[in-house]
Design a protein around this motif. Sequence first.
Motif, PDB file in Angstrom:
ATOM      1  N   LEU A  79      -7.883  -6.782 -32.383  1.00  4.84           N
ATOM      2  CA  LEU A  79      -9.059  -6.643 -31.536  1.00  4.84           C
ATOM      3  C   LEU A  79      -8.642  -6.272 -30.121  1.00  4.84           C
ATOM      4  O   LEU A  79      -7.816  -6.937 -29.503  1.00  4.84           O
ATOM      5  N   GLY A  80      -9.210  -5.189 -29.612  1.00  6.35           N
ATOM      6  CA  GLY A  80      -8.947  -4.752 -28.246  1.00  6.35           C
ATOM      7  C   GLY A  80     -10.066  -5.177 -27.321  1.00  6.35           C
ATOM      8  O   GLY A  80     -10.397  -6.358 -27.210  1.00  6.35           O
ATOM      9  N   ASN A  81     -10.680  -4.214 -26.651  1.00  8.07           N
ATOM     10  CA  ASN A  81     -11.789  -4.492 -25.743  1.00  8.07           C
ATOM     11  C   ASN A  81     -13.117  -4.440 -26.499  1.00  8.07           C
ATOM     12  O   ASN A  81     -13.326  -3.560 -27.341  1.00  8.07           O
ATOM     13  N   VAL A  82     -13.984  -5.356 -26.157  1.00  7.54           N
ATOM     14  CA  VAL A  82     -15.340  -5.369 -26.709  1.00  7.54           C
ATOM     15  C   VAL A  82     -16.300  -5.198 -25.539  1.00  7.54           C
ATOM     16  O   VAL A  82     -16.416  -6.083 -24.690  1.00  7.54           O
ATOM     17  N   MET A  83     -16.957  -4.044 -25.479  1.00 10.71           N
ATOM     18  CA  MET A  83     -17.848  -3.722 -24.367  1.00 10.71           C
ATOM     19  C   MET A  83     -19.285  -3.828 -24.828  1.00 10.71           C
ATOM     20  O   MET A  83     -19.723  -3.076 -25.718  1.00 10.71           O
ATOM     21  N   LEU A  84     -20.016  -4.769 -24.249  1.00 11.22           N
ATOM     22  CA  LEU A  84     -21.405  -5.039 -24.613  1.00 11.22           C
ATOM     23  C   LEU A  84     -22.311  -4.440 -23.546  1.00 11.22           C
ATOM     24  O   LEU A  84     -22.352  -4.926 -22.417  1.00 11.22           O
ATOM     25  N   ALA A  85     -23.015  -3.372 -23.895  1.00  9.14           N
ATOM     26  CA  ALA A  85     -23.866  -2.657 -22.947  1.00  9.14           C
ATOM     27  C   ALA A  85     -25.320  -3.057 -23.140  1.00  9.14           C
ATOM     28  O   ALA A  85     -25.848  -2.987 -24.255  1.00  9.14           O
ATOM     29  N   ALA A  86     -25.951  -3.512 -22.063  1.00 10.10           N
ATOM     30  CA  ALA A  86     -27.353  -3.953 -22.103  1.00 10.10           C
ATOM     31  C   ALA A  86     -27.589  -4.901 -23.277  1.00 10.10           C
ATOM     32  O   ALA A  86     -28.472  -4.682 -24.101  1.00 10.10           O
ATOM     33  N   PRO A  87     -26.781  -5.968 -23.381  1.00 11.10           N
ATOM     34  CA  PRO A  87     -26.863  -6.822 -24.567  1.00 11.10           C
ATOM     35  C   PRO A  87     -28.210  -7.524 -24.713  1.00 11.10           C
ATOM     36  O   PRO A  87     -28.649  -8.242 -23.821  1.00 11.10           O
ATOM     37  N   ASP A  88     -28.836  -7.291 -25.846  1.00 10.94           N
ATOM     38  CA  ASP A  88     -30.125  -7.912 -26.180  1.00 10.94           C
ATOM     39  C   ASP A  88     -29.836  -9.202 -26.951  1.00 10.94           C
ATOM     40  O   ASP A  88     -30.072  -9.307 -28.155  1.00 10.94           O
ATOM     41  N   ILE A  89     -29.274 -10.162 -26.227  1.00  6.44           N
ATOM     42  CA  ILE A  89     -28.877 -11.437 -26.819  1.00  6.44           C
ATOM     43  C   ILE A  89     -29.406 -12.562 -25.947  1.00  6.44           C
ATOM     44  O   ILE A  89     -29.258 -12.527 -24.711  1.00  6.44           O
ATOM     45  N   ASP A  90     -29.980 -13.561 -26.563  1.00  2.00           N
ATOM     46  CA  ASP A  90     -30.405 -14.742 -25.830  1.00  2.00           C
ATOM     47  C   ASP A  90     -29.170 -15.438 -25.254  1.00  2.00           C
ATOM     48  O   ASP A  90     -28.127 -15.527 -25.890  1.00  2.00           O
ATOM     49  N   LEU A  91     -29.278 -15.919 -24.013  1.00  2.00           N
ATOM     50  CA  LEU A  91     -28.135 -16.529 -23.345  1.00  2.00           C
ATOM     51  C   LEU A  91     -27.562 -17.711 -24.119  1.00  2.00           C
ATOM     52  O   LEU A  91     -26.346 -17.868 -24.233  1.00  2.00           O
ATOM     53  N   SER A  92     -28.422 -18.551 -24.646  1.00  2.00           N
ATOM     54  CA  SER A  92     -27.935 -19.723 -25.377  1.00  2.00           C
ATOM     55  C   SER A  92     -27.228 -19.308 -26.659  1.00  2.00           C
ATOM     56  O   SER A  92     -26.224 -19.923 -27.052  1.00  2.00           O
ATOM     57  N   VAL A  93     -27.715 -18.248 -27.302  1.00  2.10           N
ATOM     58  CA  VAL A  93     -27.061 -17.743 -28.517  1.00  2.10           C
ATOM     59  C   VAL A  93     -25.683 -17.177 -28.173  1.00  2.10           C
ATOM     60  O   VAL A  93     -24.704 -17.420 -28.885  1.00  2.10           O
ATOM     61  N   PHE A  94     -25.598 -16.451 -27.067  1.00  3.19           N
ATOM     62  CA  PHE A  94     -24.311 -15.870 -26.672  1.00  3.19           C
ATOM     63  C   PHE A  94     -23.292 -16.964 -26.384  1.00  3.19           C
ATOM     64  O   PHE A  94     -22.105 -16.820 -26.703  1.00  3.19           O
ATOM     65  N   ARG A  95     -23.731 -18.059 -25.760  1.00  4.84           N
ATOM     66  CA  ARG A  95     -22.802 -19.163 -25.499  1.00  4.84           C
ATOM     67  C   ARG A  95     -22.207 -19.689 -26.806  1.00  4.84           C
ATOM     68  O   ARG A  95     -21.017 -20.001 -26.883  1.00  4.84           O
ATOM     69  N   GLU A  96     -23.026 -19.793 -27.830  1.00  2.79           N
ATOM     70  CA  GLU A  96     -22.535 -20.270 -29.123  1.00  2.79           C
ATOM     71  C   GLU A  96     -21.588 -19.248 -29.754  1.00  2.79           C
ATOM     72  O   GLU A  96     -20.562 -19.606 -30.342  1.00  2.79           O
ATOM     73  N   GLN A  97     -21.914 -17.962 -29.625  1.00  8.54           N
ATOM     74  CA  GLN A  97     -21.086 -16.918 -30.227  1.00  8.54           C
ATOM     75  C   GLN A  97     -19.717 -16.829 -29.556  1.00  8.54           C
ATOM     76  O   GLN A  97     -18.689 -16.753 -30.229  1.00  8.54           O
ATOM     77  N   ILE A  98     -19.690 -16.832 -28.239  1.00  9.65           N
ATOM     78  CA  ILE A  98     -18.444 -16.638 -27.509  1.00  9.65           C
ATOM     79  C   ILE A  98     -17.536 -17.861 -27.609  1.00  9.65           C
ATOM     80  O   ILE A  98     -16.326 -17.772 -27.398  1.00  9.65           O
ATOM     81  N   ALA A  99     -18.107 -19.014 -27.977  1.00  8.81           N
ATOM     82  CA  ALA A  99     -17.319 -20.246 -28.070  1.00  8.81           C
ATOM     83  C   ALA A  99     -16.254 -20.164 -29.151  1.00  8.81           C
ATOM     84  O   ALA A  99     -15.229 -20.856 -29.087  1.00  8.81           O
ATOM     85  N   THR A 100     -16.448 -19.300 -30.168  1.00  4.02           N
ATOM     86  CA  THR A 100     -15.465 -19.168 -31.253  1.00  4.02           C
ATOM     87  C   THR A 100     -14.482 -18.031 -31.004  1.00  4.02           C
ATOM     88  O   THR A 100     -13.600 -17.786 -31.829  1.00  4.02           O
ATOM     89  N   LEU A 101     -14.622 -17.332 -29.864  1.00  4.88           N
ATOM     90  CA  LEU A 101     -13.848 -16.125 -29.601  1.00  4.88           C
ATOM     91  C   LEU A 101     -13.097 -16.233 -28.283  1.00  4.88           C
ATOM     92  O   LEU A 101     -13.377 -17.117 -27.467  1.00  4.88           O
ATOM     93  N   ASP A 102     -12.152 -15.335 -28.058  1.00  6.65           N
ATOM     94  CA  ASP A 102     -11.410 -15.279 -26.802  1.00  6.65           C
ATOM     95  C   ASP A 102     -12.206 -14.415 -25.827  1.00  6.65           C
ATOM     96  O   ASP A 102     -12.306 -13.196 -26.011  1.00  6.65           O
ATOM     97  N   PRO A 103     -12.801 -15.009 -24.781  1.00  5.56           N
ATOM     98  CA  PRO A 103     -13.664 -14.240 -23.874  1.00  5.56           C
ATOM     99  C   PRO A 103     -12.946 -13.157 -23.092  1.00  5.56           C
ATOM    100  O   PRO A 103     -13.593 -12.268 -22.531  1.00  5.56           O
TER     101      PRO A 103
END
Length: 405
Positions: A242-266
């Motif tokens: 995995l290299g760079n992950v670029m999220l453009a205009a992300p249509d994600i709820d903030l609380s959902v993103f917190r849960e998603q990023i918690a399992t990944l290397d920010p």
Amino acid sequence: MQNSFKLARAAAAGLVLVLTPVFGGPALAGDGFNLAGLFGGQPEQRAITTSIFIASTRKGGDHPTQLTPGAKARYALDFISVPPDHQPGRIERPAFGGPNPDHHFMLREQSELEPNEFGEQLAAQLSGRVGMNRDVLVYVHGFNTSLDDARFRLAQIVVDTHFGGVAALFTWPSKSQLLAYGADKEAAMASRAALRNLLQTIAATPGVGRIQIVAHSMGTWLTMEALDEAALSGSPDLHGKLGNVMLAAPDIDLSVFREQIATLDPSHFSVYVSKDDRALQISAGLQGDRRLGSLDPGSDQDRELIEKLGVGVYDISDLSTTLIGHDIYADAPQVIRQIGKRIEKPRPADADVQSVIDAGADRTPHPAPNQIDSQALPAPAASAPTAVAGVTPAAPAVPAAAAVK
């Protein structure tokens, strides 16, 4: 399909110039030589044809808007023609009538691939890239996006960023209708396993460098879900690919993103936000929550939220030239050229694992008048952020250990 495979091998560098001899005859794949220059005239610019691998959960048809059975991916290899007068940030399409390759994006050729053929062709393109970029750029489109919109957007990104690796599109059956938000969300949700399988297949391909991801709008949610599922299966960084992950205009709820990023290397993630994004404002109204892509780094409250996320956040609000302001990441040349530089530059953590064998690989196939003066997109500064080429780092980067739990 045999002719397509010949083209695929010829396109091992990712780009093929489509040349028409001045004395007539069939189009050829070549290196840009033109007989006009021998007689004192200016060499004629030719269309660029870029090859794109396709993984799709769209059912067959010219304008597929239904899911494949079981949401299983179908595969293809497309050749997209980009006009010689292409302007960075634009996708030139005809106002009426059919496309003209001298002035418009168009699909030149498509070959359907079986799953095993997809893997073989991907490996073949990577294995032939000695001294060249072996990264794979995966693009995941968003809401209200047709198949043509998606593949032409990826072709535009490849050309505008001068990306020298292999391009792959993951496309899911958006209905391409403004009022079909709910149906699109369901289709994206059903496509999570197919995207995860694509990423894992690429990661397991011999010779691959890094998997670079550009995702837009609802596609960012789909991407985060697929990466989260990969993390839960024991591969949060796609086995080191995995290299760079670029999220453009992300249509994600903030609380959902917190849960998603918690399992990944920010440290892998960059988020491009705009407080004036009208599409995300509508999405927030429909969902009843705050969207990640509409954060305002100028607000003290939002800056505090950004600092807690642990990802790089970049404010591109001032670069919008449209009323909606949802496609700034690819419409604004300042942003697209910096995305290209970010894709090209290895992350600090990858310093000893160079996926770009020759970072100075020749880019001359691109028409000279449209070449872009790329500038590095800096990481958010540890001190006061500064604007670079119109893109403002919004907040200090937070070490991975400080990511939101």
